[in-house]
Design a protein around this motif. Sequence first.
Motif, short mmCIF file in Angstrom:
data_model
loop_
_atom_site.label_atom_id
_atom_site.label_comp_id
_atom_site.label_asym_id
_atom_site.label_seq_id
_atom_site.Cartn_x
_atom_site.Cartn_y
_atom_site.Cartn_z
N GLU A 116 68.58 61.99 48.79
CA GLU A 116 68.54 62.72 50.14
C GLU A 116 68.27 64.23 49.85
OE1 GLU A 116 70.56 63.87 53.91
OE2 GLU A 116 71.69 62.72 52.72
N ALA A 117 68.87 64.76 49.07
CA ALA A 117 68.93 66.25 48.77
C ALA A 117 67.32 66.39 48.11
CB ALA A 117 70.10 66.78 47.87
N LEU A 120 64.78 66.43 50.80
CA LEU A 120 64.76 67.51 51.53
C LEU A 120 64.19 68.63 50.92
CD1 LEU A 120 68.47 67.13 53.20
CD2 LEU A 120 66.45 67.13 54.62
N ASN A 149 73.86 68.61 45.49
CA ASN A 149 73.38 67.97 46.46
C ASN A 149 73.92 68.37 47.72
OD1 ASN A 149 71.88 66.04 44.98
ND2 ASN A 149 73.46 64.30 45.27
N ASP A 150 75.10 68.73 47.94
CA ASP A 150 75.65 69.39 49.11
C ASP A 150 75.13 70.95 49.43
OD1 ASP A 150 77.48 67.31 49.49
OD2 ASP A 150 79.18 68.39 48.86
N ARG A 153 71.75 69.97 51.11
CA ARG A 153 71.92 69.32 52.38
C ARG A 153 72.44 70.21 53.36
NH1 ARG A 153 73.90 64.13 49.78
NH2 ARG A 153 75.69 64.99 49.65
N TYR A 154 73.51 70.91 53.04
CA TYR A 154 73.99 71.93 54.13
C TYR A 154 73.87 73.35 54.33
CZ TYR A 154 76.91 67.55 53.96
OH TYR A 154 76.90 66.30 54.06
#
Length: 115
Positions: A15-16, A19, A89-90, A93-94
Motif C-alpha cells: 500500500e505504501a 501511495l 511504510n508508516d 502512509r501517515y
Amino acid sequence: MVDPRVRTLRQNQTEAERLLWRQLRGKRVGGLRFRRQQPLGSFIVDFVCLPARLVIEVDGPSHDLTVEADECRTTWLETQGFRVLRFTNDQVRYRLPDVVDAIAAALPVEKAIAN
C-alpha cells in the motif's frame, strides 16, 4: 523484456509503495522521471531517479530482520554513485507530504530546472 521478478514486484506493491508511486510518477516531483522496481546491479530498488542518482526505498516490518543486508545494499548503491533515502511504510502512509518534500529536497536543483 521485463525481468519476471520485477513484474511480480510491480504487480504486488505494498500500500505504501502504491501511495508513493502515485506521487512520483509522471515527473510530478522535481520534474524528473522516477522508475519503480528497477534493477540496479543484483538488486531491485523500489524507486529510482536515474538522472539524479537517487534511490528511494520503502521499508516494511520485514526490514527489521534484514538490517545488515540493507546496509550492504545501501553501501553498494552508494559506491555506484547513488544516494539512498529510506522511509518506513508508516512514514509514507501517515506523513506522505513530508516524504515527498524530503525526496524533492534531495533532488539536485540544476537537474530539476533542466528537465
